[in-house]
Scaffold this active site. Structure first.
Site, mmCIF file in Angstrom:
data_model
loop_
_atom_site.group_PDB
_atom_site.id
_atom_site.type_symbol
_atom_site.label_atom_id
_atom_site.label_comp_id
_atom_site.label_asym_id
_atom_site.label_seq_id
_atom_site.Cartn_x
_atom_site.Cartn_y
_atom_site.Cartn_z
ATOM 1 N N GLU A 155 42.831 46.131 46.600
ATOM 2 C CA GLU A 155 42.122 45.820 45.370
ATOM 3 C C GLU A 155 40.967 46.798 45.187
ATOM 4 O O GLU A 155 40.747 47.336 44.109
ATOM 5 C CB GLU A 155 41.596 44.380 45.417
ATOM 6 C CG GLU A 155 40.770 44.033 44.185
ATOM 7 C CD GLU A 155 40.348 42.578 44.116
ATOM 8 O OE1 GLU A 155 40.476 41.876 45.147
ATOM 9 O OE2 GLU A 155 39.892 42.152 43.052
ATOM 10 N N GLY A 211 44.346 34.198 43.298
ATOM 11 C CA GLY A 211 43.545 32.989 43.484
ATOM 12 C C GLY A 211 42.771 33.020 44.783
ATOM 13 O O GLY A 211 43.168 32.425 45.783
#
Ligand SMILES: Cc1cc2nc3c(=O)[nH]c(=O)nc-3n(C[C@H](O)[C@H](O)[C@H](O)COP(=O)(O)OP(=O)(O)OC[C@H]3O[C@@H](n4cnc5c(N)ncnc54)[C@H](O)[C@@H]3O)c2cc1C
Lengths: 392, 374
Positions: free
Chosen positions: A248, A131
């Site tokens: 990531e 998130g």
């Protein structure tokens, strides 16, 4: 144990334990095992494979044993990877927990936090989503507005996230939340781990141009996050967020690996080859050759940068150059797949399960240079941090 | 195969940097150009390179060389690319030395390799007969004549040809195979014409009119001279790619320094995103070229059977990237980039010329497609 012994043992174990049906390359997202509370295994073999690997700690081989890993050295983990690749063994488990949250927890978490959250990730019991982004905070992530107000042993969280991949299938979310509204933009953010199985958290899918919809909007409406589930200190979230983003980027790049359909196979499939088996259209052939060269260069560059990092030269902001290159090359590959297939590539729905996959993958790849920081943002980082060009 | 330079290689690179900055800066190329030097390189510099052991970088120790391999040769060329050094190093120490090593008889090696290592001779390598590189297009003929041969044909834009004592010529023999012949440039029937090129080099066009060759002009040591010929070209491509990479790196570094300094609208132009993104893109592309060049050189040293693919890939990428570095350099320098006074234009010109030699990016990409079977 020497590396050779480790290799021999690993090979024997994989031979005995990897189910036959798990020994073929992953063809599409449907083959990936994500785990989580509500996970439905696609086959008994998939379940067995995960169980056996998790038992060995080999879903996350380099994590310490007490946190669900196998405590392998980098070299051993590499051997394991090679041996798995040798028999085409599928990854038993993939998740944002493994790729992103895990490394951040290992670096910034307390012992209690690691004990509580890491083993369930390793066993595929809890599925996590990320998130970060909000409607008003994409590239300018630090301008996020979702807020968390301290109330005793927990934060009360209100706001909205967007683009949360697989939020509708996840159990927990790691979120960036503004907890110190008076602090400067980068210093008022905390990194909270939030259980999504509570009334204050809802998700709504977003349909993509690829027709698939693993992406969601996530709403927090007086949701609760325990203070003990804050990673790092209050207001320290940005540091953690950046660390996690580097992981990531690394995983997006390695996913952009060049397996799967390539334009040469595509041209052969579509019968667009001459009598010598060469791609019939000379211009397409030239473009494919350039792609081949860049693909070879990219994969070797990944290995070079890893080797340099092992020699202590550091990867740092160069990871941004790799993310940029890898995702742009991957997009080109999908574009050429489509060109090589001609009208066959346009198929969207058909009788077979895989019909439409080529086009869907092509469309999905467009997001490679957006997710995890756009290409423009990567170029900004290279310009400022690698080339040290003046700010502006 | 390691991407990390070993200690010896690092030392070689560092000493090359220091030596070239001193003995062969860009101003040396300007001087050769402005004085219309008849051969386009300095014999004195060549002698100094011999003293440093560079000329024998690929020559075995038995023959007086240091035998450090292609990775080392490439490092030297990369540094020479950075300073735009004109020398017969590629022609003689890489191409000719490789040809002799691979295709020479023991007697030929013993006669020529020590001279190369000692910097006592300059040998050119003649391949092309057409404007675009094509190693298969060889119409030059060597026909049997008693114990020797008669050589007839033409070669164009032979690097360092004007200053060469001898030239290795690719020619077809009566069986239609390509063989390599070592020809004295002073022999009767050899005619050469200087061609002054955009990068201030002076290659030569050769015409061979019934040149009488001894039997030992044929490099006949290897079982298959044509295979040797292809391998020499691969090695040349990887080394030339290293030079192109050096050209790109220096053009890039200079450009970055410039845009950090130059101010417009009250700020350094390097703070503008329009330039930042182009610079960062170029940097990323250079990362790919760096990898491919080192990979190709190491493959030549360690697993030569894989050389054709990697050398072609390296040549393609380094060619494209060095041209991009040159053209982006000129653009970012703005108006002064177009002036002869600034060096950036020299880099752009060398990038084009080095890129053309032994096959440009399109040609090399075509090779990759062929080798990959599509
Ligand atoms: C498929 C997909 C999956 C995703 N998964 C997740 C997820 O799981 N969790 C999550 O939190 N987020 C996720 N994201 C969100 C993603 O991180 C953002 O989309 C991304 O950071 C870009 O933000 P934005 O979409 O708001 O675009 P914007 O920031 O509005 O950018 C629009 C355009 O402007 C350019 N731009 C913006 N700022 C600059 C600048 N300073 N210089 C130059 N150009 C600039 C951008 O490069 C882009 O081209 C996902 C996105 C996609 C598409």
């Amino acid at each position: 144990m020497s590396l050779e012994e480790f290799r021999a043992e690993t090979r024997a174990w994989l031979e005995a334990n990897c189910p036959k049906s798990m020994r073929s390359p992953i063809k599409s997202e449907a083959d990936i095992c994500w785990g989580g509370r509500n996970w439905e295994f696609k086959s008994e073999d998939q379940r067995l494979w995960l169980e056996r690997m998790a038992e060995k700690g080999w879903t996350v081989p380099t994590w310490p044993k007490e946190y669900g890993g196998a405590g392998l050295s980098k070299e051993e983990a590499f051997v394991l990877k090679e041996e798995m690749r040798r028999i085409n063994a599928r990854s038993p488990l993939d998740s944002f927990g493994i790729w992103m949250l895990g490394p951040a927890l290992l670096k910034f978490g307390t012992h209690e936090q690691k004990l509580e959250h890491l083993p369930p990730i390793a066993r595929g019991e809890i599925r996590w989503c990320q998130g970060y982004s909000e409607p008003g905070a994409g590239s300018d992530l630090a301008s996020l507005r979702t807020k968390g107000v301290l109330a005793g042993d927990h934060y009360v969280v209100n706001g909205q996230k967007v683009w949360t991949s697989y939020a509708d299938k996840s159990d927990w979310i790691f979120a960036l939340v503004r907890t110190e509204p008076e602090a400067p933009k980068h210093e008022g953010i905390s990194f909270l781990l939030i259980d999504m199985d509570q009334p204050g958290v809802t998700t709504k899918p977003i349909k993509l141009i690829s027709g698939k919809s693993p992406f969601c909007e996530t709403f927090f409406d007086d949701a609760r996050a325990l203070v003990k589930n804050r990673l790092g200190k209050a207001g320290e979230g940005w540091t953690i967020a950046k660390y996690l983003l580097s992981h990531e980027r690394a995983s997006i790049v390695s996913e952009a690996g060049f397996g799967g359909l390539n334009p040469v196979t595509a041209a052969q499939t579509a019968g667009e080859v001459d009598e010598k088996g060469r791609i019939a259209d000379p211009i397409l052939r030239g473009k494919v050759a350039e792609l081949t060269i860049d693909g070879l260069a990219f994969e070797a560059t990944m290995r070079r940068v890893k080797e340099e990092a092992d020699h202590g030269e550091g990867v740092g902001a160069r990871a941004s150059a790799l993310k940029y290159l890898g995702t742009e090359i991957n997009k080109r590959r999908h574009e050429l797949n489509m060109s090589a297939l001609g009208s066959d590539g346009l198929l969207w729905e058909g009788d077979r399960e895989e019909d439409g996959e080529v086009a869907r993958n092509w469309l999905r790849a467009r997001a490679n240079s957006i997710e995890g920081g756009t290409s423009e943002i990567q170029l900004n980082i290279v310009a400022k941090r690698v080339l040290e060009l003046p700010g502006g | 195969m390691s991407f990390i330079l070993n200690e010896e290689e690092q030392m070689l690179r560092d000493s090359a940097k220091a030596f070239l900055a001193q003995s062969a800066p860009v101003s040396a190329l300007r001087k050769l150009r402005d004085e219309s030097d008849p051969v386009g390189f300095s014999k004195q510099l060549w002698a100094s390179m011999a003293e440093m052991g560079w000329t024998g970088i690929l020559v075995e120790e038995d023959h007086g060389g240091v035998d450090m391999g292609y990775a080392a040769a490439g490092l030297l060329l990369q540094e020479m690319g950075r300073t735009l050094t004109a020398s017969p190093f590629l022609a003689t120490s890489v191409l000719a030395a490789s040809a002799l090593k691979l295709a020479g008889t023991d007697a030929q090696k013993a006669a020529w390799l020590p001279k190369i290592a000692a910097g006592e001779t300059v040998i050119a390598f003649a391949v092309d007969e057409r404007a675009r590189h094509n190693p298969d297009h060889v119409e030059t003929r060597a026909t049997k004549d008693g114990n020797g041969f008669r050589l007839n044909g033409k070669k164009r834009f032979v690097s360092c040809g004007m200053g060469a004592d001898a030239v290795i010529v690719a020619a077809r023999t009566e069986d239609d195979r390509i063989n390599l012949f070592l020809v004295d440039t002073g022999a009767k029937g050899v005619e050469r014409t200087p061609r002054r090129t955009v990068d201030s080099h002076v290659p030569a066009d050769f015409a061979f009119d019934d040149v009488k060759l001894d039997g030992d002009a044929l490099l006949a040591g290897a079982e298959d001279s044509e295979t040797a010929y292809r391998h020499v070209l691969d090695a040349g491509r990887a080394c030339l790619a290293a030079e192109s990479l050096g050209v790109a790196e220096e053009a890039f570094d200079r450009t970055i320094d410039y845009i950090k300094e130059r101010e417009q609208f009250g700020q350094p132009i390097g703070s503008f995103q329009g330039l930042q993104h182009r610079a960062a893109h170029l940097y990323s592309e250079m990362e790919l070229a760096r990898t491919l060049v080192l990979k190709a050189l190491r493959v030549l040293d360690e697993t030569p059977s894989q050389a054709p693919l990697w050398c072609a890939a390296a040549k393609a990428k380094a060619t494209a990237v060095s041209r991009l570095a040159g053209s982006e350099g000129i653009q970012m320098y703005g108006g002064v980039g177009m002036t002869d006074e600034y060096d950036i234009g020299l880099y752009y010109k060398r990038a084009q010329a080095a890129g053309e030699f032994l096959g440009d990016d399109s040609w090399a990409a075509g090779q990759v497609a062929k080798l990959a079977g599509y």
